[in-house]
Design a protein around this motif. Structure first.
Motif, PDB file in Angstrom:
ATOM      1  N   LYS A  51       0.778  15.985  -4.024  1.00  0.00           N
ATOM      2  CA  LYS A  51      -0.394  15.219  -4.489  1.00  0.00           C
ATOM      3  C   LYS A  51      -1.574  15.350  -3.524  1.00  0.00           C
ATOM      4  O   LYS A  51      -2.614  14.729  -3.725  1.00  0.00           O
ATOM      5  CB  LYS A  51      -0.019  13.742  -4.698  1.00  0.00           C
ATOM      6  N   GLN A  52      -1.363  16.130  -2.455  1.00  0.00           N
ATOM      7  CA  GLN A  52      -2.422  16.446  -1.485  1.00  0.00           C
ATOM      8  C   GLN A  52      -3.140  15.201  -0.967  1.00  0.00           C
ATOM      9  O   GLN A  52      -4.366  15.141  -0.876  1.00  0.00           O
ATOM     10  CB  GLN A  52      -3.439  17.417  -2.109  1.00  0.00           C
ATOM     11  N   GLY A  67      10.472  12.085  -1.017  1.00  0.00           N
ATOM     12  CA  GLY A  67       9.160  11.441  -1.080  1.00  0.00           C
ATOM     13  C   GLY A  67       8.070  12.279  -0.443  1.00  0.00           C
ATOM     14  O   GLY A  67       6.932  12.333  -0.929  1.00  0.00           O
ATOM     15  N   ASP A  68       8.413  12.977   0.640  1.00  0.00           N
ATOM     16  CA  ASP A  68       7.433  13.829   1.332  1.00  0.00           C
ATOM     17  C   ASP A  68       6.956  14.962   0.426  1.00  0.00           C
ATOM     18  O   ASP A  68       5.792  15.354   0.451  1.00  0.00           O
ATOM     19  CB  ASP A  68       8.044  14.432   2.607  1.00  0.00           C
ATOM     20  N   GLU A  69       7.889  15.475  -0.374  1.00  0.00           N
ATOM     21  CA  GLU A  69       7.591  16.559  -1.302  1.00  0.00           C
ATOM     22  C   GLU A  69       6.468  16.137  -2.268  1.00  0.00           C
ATOM     23  O   GLU A  69       5.544  16.894  -2.557  1.00  0.00           O
ATOM     24  CB  GLU A  69       8.872  16.840  -2.097  1.00  0.00           C
ATOM     25  N   VAL A  70       6.561  14.882  -2.737  1.00  0.00           N
ATOM     26  CA  VAL A  70       5.570  14.381  -3.693  1.00  0.00           C
ATOM     27  C   VAL A  70       4.237  14.114  -2.998  1.00  0.00           C
ATOM     28  O   VAL A  70       3.167  14.458  -3.512  1.00  0.00           O
ATOM     29  CB  VAL A  70       6.085  13.102  -4.397  1.00  0.00           C
ATOM     30  N   VAL A  71       4.300  13.499  -1.814  1.00  0.00           N
ATOM     31  CA  VAL A  71       3.067  13.205  -1.059  1.00  0.00           C
ATOM     32  C   VAL A  71       2.293  14.501  -0.797  1.00  0.00           C
ATOM     33  O   VAL A  71       1.070  14.565  -0.976  1.00  0.00           O
ATOM     34  CB  VAL A  71       3.398  12.477   0.276  1.00  0.00           C
ATOM     35  N   ILE A  86       0.854  -1.186   0.000  1.00  0.00           N
ATOM     36  CA  ILE A  86       0.000   0.000   0.000  1.00  0.00           C
ATOM     37  C   ILE A  86       0.892   1.239   0.000  1.00  0.00           C
ATOM     38  O   ILE A  86       2.007   1.208   0.514  1.00  0.00           O
ATOM     39  CB  ILE A  86      -0.966   0.024   1.213  1.00  0.00           C
ATOM     40  N   PRO A  87       0.430   2.338  -0.593  1.00  0.00           N
ATOM     41  CA  PRO A  87       1.252   3.547  -0.650  1.00  0.00           C
ATOM     42  C   PRO A  87       1.206   4.325   0.654  1.00  0.00           C
ATOM     43  O   PRO A  87       0.331   4.106   1.494  1.00  0.00           O
ATOM     44  CB  PRO A  87       0.609   4.362  -1.775  1.00  0.00           C
ATOM     45  N   ARG A  88       2.157   5.222   0.795  1.00  0.00           N
ATOM     46  CA  ARG A  88       2.169   6.122   1.954  1.00  0.00           C
ATOM     47  C   ARG A  88       1.082   7.162   1.823  1.00  0.00           C
ATOM     48  O   ARG A  88       0.828   7.678   0.752  1.00  0.00           O
ATOM     49  CB  ARG A  88       3.520   6.838   2.023  1.00  0.00           C
ATOM     50  N   LYS A  89       0.470   7.498   2.943  1.00  0.00           N
ATOM     51  CA  LYS A  89      -0.524   8.576   2.961  1.00  0.00           C
ATOM     52  C   LYS A  89       0.043   9.740   3.780  1.00  0.00           C
ATOM     53  O   LYS A  89       1.012   9.557   4.513  1.00  0.00           O
ATOM     54  CB  LYS A  89      -1.830   8.064   3.566  1.00  0.00           C
ATOM     55  N   PRO A  90      -0.539  10.943   3.671  1.00  0.00           N
ATOM     56  CA  PRO A  90       0.023  12.092   4.391  1.00  0.00           C
ATOM     57  C   PRO A  90       0.154  11.799   5.885  1.00  0.00           C
ATOM     58  O   PRO A  90      -0.730  11.204   6.493  1.00  0.00           O
ATOM     59  CB  PRO A  90      -1.015  13.196   4.150  1.00  0.00           C
ATOM     60  N   GLY A  91       1.298  12.216   6.437  1.00  0.00           N
ATOM     61  CA  GLY A  91       1.534  12.029   7.863  1.00  0.00           C
ATOM     62  C   GLY A  91       1.998  10.632   8.221  1.00  0.00           C
ATOM     63  O   GLY A  91       2.329  10.339   9.365  1.00  0.00           O
TER      64      GLY A  91
END
Length: 329
Positions: A219-220, A212-216, A79-84
């Motif tokens: 992509k909001q 990676g955080d920059e992209v997350v 599963i992908p990373r979600k914000p936070g």
């Protein structure tokens, strides 16, 4: 050359499958996932490249059919990373997914080259190694954690400072692990050498470590770094395939089991960890040798490396422990 993408329907899996379908070195491409693979395969099958493509679901021995006879298996499943969410938060879900897929590889394609993209790589690669050891088929020269995205980011971000027209022409060793502060770019060893203003260095290092955080954030919450990761996964897979087919002199960093590869013991002794990403020379059997760039790190990089070692030890132990002491269901 039969290639397999395990997790082919996901955000990384689909663009990675597209890139592999276009690769002239691949004759057969099998896609495996828990949903949608027949559709993805049907879509890609219309592309006029040599690779014959099939898509499998778990039903009807799909994993066995996908993996059997595979030369190289790339695993972006999870599963992908979600914000936070940290890469660590993903651990339990993705660890179980990787364990089960690698068990399938051990049973159906024990001699395949295995490229792991599923995060957290610092733990999922040790998980894969333990599963393969338990099955009696572990070959350290054939198990890779794909850290190429860190290299790609370093190339790109440095070019934005130096103004280089083609970022790929600057070779930058990025070593350590594949999350946050375990990622250590060795800008002092860039070839050709690069001049980074001292007031920009810390921000540059941090951007490579936390790109990676920059992209997350951009992509909001709707996704993570999937397209750039698919590109990086393809770039590394293509290099492995070229080396297996006999091309020489191919070097790229990858997260490997050091004690099992030539030159690895010296690096393991210097770093205090058995799994570590360093530039490796690829050959017909996989890892030909690990190249020790640790000793040439400058004082600034040595401080970064100390933080990296501390973080990596815990990540690696966590992966090994997941197999040795499985979580209660």
């Amino acid at each position: 050359m039969k290639a397999v993408v395990a997790g082919a329907s996901g955000g990384i899996g689909q663009p990675l499958s597209l890139l592999l379908k276009t690769c002239p070195l691949i004759e057969e491409l099998a896609l495996f996932d828990v949903v949608n693979t027949p559709g993805v395969a049907a879509d890609l099958s219309h592309i006029s490249s040599p690779a014959k493509i099939t898509g499998y679901l778990p039903a009807d021995d799909g994993m066995k059919k996908a993996f059997s006879g595979a030369d190289i298996i790339v695993i972006p499943a999870g599963i992908p990373r979600k914000p936070g969410m940290t890469r660590d938060d993903l651990f339990k879900i993705n660890a179980g997914i990787v364990r089960d897929l690698v068990q399938g590889i051990a049973e159906n394609a024990p001699k395949a080259y295995i490229l792991i993209i599923s995060n957290p790589v610092n733990s999922t690669v040790p998980i894969a190694a333990e599963v393969l050891k338990n099955a009696g088929v572990f070959d350290p020269k054939k198990l890779f954690g794909v850290t190429t995205l860190d290299v790609v980011r370093a190339e790109t971000f440095v070019a934005s400072i130096t103004g280089a027209k083609n970022p790929q022409e600057t070779v930058i060793p990025v070593i350590g692990g594949h999350s946050g502060e375990t990622i250590v770019p060795l800008f002092s060893q860039a070839k050709p050498s690069v001049s980074i203003p001292s007031d920009k260095l810390d921000a540059l290092v941090k951007r490579v470590q936390f790109g990676g955080d920059e992209v997350v954030e951009a992509k909001q919450g709707a996704g993570s770094a999937t397209l750039s990761m698919a590109y990086a996964g393809y770039r590394f897979a293509e290099k492995v395939i070229k080396a297996v087919k006999g091309e020489t002199g191919i070097v790229e960093p990858s997260f490997v089991y050091l004690p099992g590869v030539e030159g690895g013991d010296e690096i393991a002794k210097a770093t205090g960890v058995d799994f570590f990403s360093v530039p490796i020379e690829l050959g017909t059997e996989g890892v030909k040798r690990a190249i020790n760039v640790v000793g040439d790190a400058n004082d600034h990089e040595k401080k970064l490396l100390q933080v990296c070692y501390d973080g990596l030890k815990g990540n690696v132990s966590k992966g090994i422990d997941f197999i040795k002491n499985p979580p209660q269901k």
